[in-house]
Design a protein around this motif. Structure first.
Motif, PDB file in Angstrom:
ATOM      1  N   GLY A 119      12.732   8.187   9.309  1.00 14.13           N
ATOM      2  CA  GLY A 119      12.282   6.853   8.930  1.00 14.13           C
ATOM      3  C   GLY A 119      10.979   6.833   8.153  1.00 14.13           C
ATOM      4  N   LEU A 120      10.728   7.877   7.363  1.00 14.62           N
ATOM      5  CA  LEU A 120       9.466   7.966   6.632  1.00 14.62           C
ATOM      6  C   LEU A 120       9.501   7.189   5.318  1.00 14.62           C
ATOM      7  N   VAL A 121      10.704   6.917   4.810  1.00 14.10           N
ATOM      8  CA  VAL A 121      10.842   6.205   3.533  1.00 14.10           C
ATOM      9  C   VAL A 121      11.989   5.217   3.640  1.00 14.10           C
TER      10      VAL A 121
ATOM     11  N   ASP B 200       0.802  -1.216   0.000  1.00 14.44           N
ATOM     12  CA  ASP B 200       0.000   0.000   0.000  1.00 14.44           C
ATOM     13  C   ASP B 200       0.835   1.266   0.000  1.00 14.44           C
ATOM     14  N   GLN B 201       2.104   1.174  -0.373  1.00 11.44           N
ATOM     15  CA  GLN B 201       2.935   2.359  -0.494  1.00 11.44           C
ATOM     16  C   GLN B 201       2.527   3.179  -1.718  1.00 11.44           C
ATOM     17  N   ILE B 202       2.708   4.491  -1.624  1.00  7.24           N
ATOM     18  CA  ILE B 202       2.546   5.340  -2.788  1.00  7.24           C
ATOM     19  C   ILE B 202       3.925   5.638  -3.364  1.00  7.24           C
ATOM     20  N   ARG B 203       3.971   5.894  -4.658  1.00  7.30           N
ATOM     21  CA  ARG B 203       5.189   6.399  -5.292  1.00  7.30           C
ATOM     22  C   ARG B 203       4.990   7.900  -5.472  1.00  7.30           C
ATOM     23  N   LEU B 204       5.982   8.659  -5.049  1.00  2.86           N
ATOM     24  CA  LEU B 204       5.838  10.105  -4.983  1.00  2.86           C
ATOM     25  C   LEU B 204       6.967  10.782  -5.752  1.00  2.86           C
ATOM     26  N   MET B 205       6.620  11.683  -6.677  1.00  6.75           N
ATOM     27  CA  MET B 205       7.595  12.481  -7.418  1.00  6.75           C
ATOM     28  C   MET B 205       7.212  13.946  -7.310  1.00  6.75           C
TER      29      MET B 205
ATOM     30  N   ILE C 280       6.410  14.594   3.784  1.00  7.43           N
ATOM     31  CA  ILE C 280       7.543  14.463   2.854  1.00  7.43           C
ATOM     32  C   ILE C 280       7.584  15.645   1.890  1.00  7.43           C
ATOM     33  N   LEU C 281       6.441  15.993   1.335  1.00 12.35           N
ATOM     34  CA  LEU C 281       6.394  17.124   0.403  1.00 12.35           C
ATOM     35  C   LEU C 281       6.783  18.425   1.098  1.00 12.35           C
TER      36      LEU C 281
ATOM     37  N   LYS D 128       0.039   8.161   4.548  1.00  6.50           N
ATOM     38  CA  LYS D 128      -0.107   9.113   5.658  1.00  6.50           C
ATOM     39  C   LYS D 128       1.089  10.049   5.801  1.00  6.50           C
ATOM     40  N   HIS D 129       2.243   9.689   5.192  1.00  7.52           N
ATOM     41  CA  HIS D 129       3.434  10.531   5.305  1.00  7.52           C
ATOM     42  C   HIS D 129       3.610  11.467   4.107  1.00  7.52           C
TER      43      HIS D 129
END
Length: 488
Positions: free
Chosen positions: A322-324, A281-286, A354-355, A349-350
């Motif tokens: 430890g968020l990623v 359930d991880q998202i990929r974030l760019m 992160i952004l 949720k993070h």
């Protein structure tokens, strides 16, 4: 950025403690044996780096064509042609083509990307003539056997993952996709050939026939559109007559179409979102911004900025919080345009945290808050990693391939070490103020539409329903049969 560029210009960067560059390392950036560059009468360019300490030679023939030279009607044809040249030449059948280099202990292959198509042979230095002969045959004397066209079409579809293009295209239209980078490029550079798939779409691949392949080949596979790159233990005086023997009598037969420059939309801030199946359930974030192409001088400052952000944000977001699991920052560039990106995976949720941390870092740079010690360390790491990569013939050739695509015969190849050394804190501030502006910014998210665990749960429920229904049906049938027997 393509894989060959990644290999040399953006290698795996090593963290080092020192913040200064020893003069011994500086000297290595300008080798005592210069790069030889010349052009045959037929237009073929030759770039040669003699390396007497090597026992091998890698030879590339690079054609300046790729998916950016295609249209919707023939998308995938550059890659298709790459497959076909290995299926037979004027002298060799397919088996002989594939055995000529392998039988002398060498390796060979081809590749296609958006702006170039390349073929190479890596051989022992004593076998250089065989490598040159082989490349001249497959690149300039292929026969495109009639009986191989359908076979290679099938192979391309297998490489693509099967003939499901219509389904993938429809899912992407609904926002269910998997290629986050491509979706970012669609947003930043709409209606550009950058958005074309290198491997091609199902409809166009089905449409391509032998005549189309031959026409495209004749148009783009010309000596004036090709560069021969040789790196390894072969002296210039020995190489030149060999090159003339195998390539000197060739004549150009077509006029390639040039790449249409991508026109940025400049309508940010962009919000790109796709959803698709993922293992968890991880998202990929760019997140990042539209920047510049390979030839722009700001590329060096963007490289240093990427290295600094990669280290500093990893320390903050990964090590401290430890968020990623991992984080990468890079400037992905093409001939005319590019974009800077920070990429990571995290729990949903993070995402906002992160952004915010990434934006805060960028804002600090914008305001001139650049740690000079960190800057020096980033530059040292980039330079030393680059110098380490220069130990291999393949990495050097990869760098030359990248430059051959964008430099004319009279333009000098920039010295990597000196360009990185020149980058100052003011340069970082300037590029952030120039490119990290609202109309260029983007945030892209790939959210899991379904995960492996959820998929297994759904499958389990379906199985239970099916098995339960079957059991209920069997019980009902048994009762019905018993009732019918008793009624007799």
């Amino acid at each position: 950025m393509n894989l060959l560029r990644d290999l040399v210009l953006f290698p795996l960067l090593l963290c080092v403690a020192s913040t200064t560059i020893p003069k011994s390392l500086e000297a290595k950036s300008n080798p005592s044996i210069p790069l030889e560059r010349y052009q045959l009468a037929n237009g073929l360019r030759v770039w040669h780096q003699y390396r007497p300490d090597s026992q091998s030679v890698i030879v590339y023939l690079v054609i300046k064509t790729g998916s950016r030279n295609e249209t919707a009607a023939n998308n995938g044809i550059s890659h298709y042609v790459e497959h076909m040249v290995f299926t037979g030449t004027e002298r060799w059948n397919e088996e002989q083509v594939k055995d000529t280099i392998s039988n002398i202990g060498g390796s060979w292959n081809g590749w296609t990307d958006r702006e170039q198509t390349g073929y190479y042979a890596l051989v022992a230095d004593r076998d250089i003539s065989t490598a040159l002969d082989w490349l001249s045959q497959i690149v300039f004397h292929p026969t495109f056997p009639v009986d191989k066209v359908e076979k290679e079409r099938h192979v391309v579809f297998q490489e693509k993952g099967g003939q499901y293009g219509w389904l993938i295209n429809q899912l992407e239209a609904w926002g269910y996709g998997y290629d986050l980078s491509r979706e970012v490029e669609k947003a930043l550079f709409p209606n550009s050939t950058l958005t074309m798939s290198v491997i091609g779409e199902e409809d166009s691949l089905k449409r391509i026939d032998r005549n189309m392949l031959l026409d495209y080949y004749k148009q783009h596979y010309t000596t004036e559109n090709a560069t021969l790159i040789v790196v390894g233990n072969i002296e210039p005086s020995q190489l030149k007559p060999m090159v003339t023997t195998y390539f000197g009598n060739l004549r150009s037969q077509g006029k390639p179409n040039s790449i249409t420059n991508a026109i940025p939309a400049n309508q940010g801030a962009y919000r790109v979102k796709v959803a698709g199946p993922m293992l968890n359930d991880q998202i990929r974030l760019m997140t990042g911004a539209q920047t510049v192409g390979d030839k722009h001088r700001d590329r060096w400052s963007l490289d240093v900025l990427a290295k600094m952000m990669n280290r500093d944000l990893t320390d903050e977001i990964r090590t401290k919080r430890g968020l990623v699991y991992s984080l990468s920052a890079y400037n992905n560039s093409y001939e005319d345009v590019g974009y800077f990106a920070v990429f990571t995976r995290s729990e949903e949720k993070h995402r906002d945290t992160i952004l915010q941390l990434i934006d805060s870092y960028i804002e600090n740079v914008r305001q001139g808050k650049v740690d000079e010690k960190r800057l020096a360390e980033a530059k040292t790491a980039l330079i030393r990693s680059w110098l380490i990569s220069r130990e291999g013939n393949g990495a050097i050739a990869g760098s030359l391939i990248s430059w051959s695509a964008i430099l004319s015969n009279t333009e000098t190849i920039p010295d990597y070490v000196s360009e990185i050394e020149k980058v100052s804190a003011k340069d970082l501030v300037r590029v952030v103020q120039t490119y990290f502006v609202p109309q260029h910014r983007f945030v892209a998210i790939h959210q899991p539409a379904i995960t492996l665990i959820v998929g297994l749960q759904i499958a389990g429920i379906v199985i239970i329903i099916i098995v339960g229904g079957f059991i209920i049906y069997k019980i009902w049938r048994r009762k019905k049969v018993t009732k019918e027997v008793n009624s007799l």
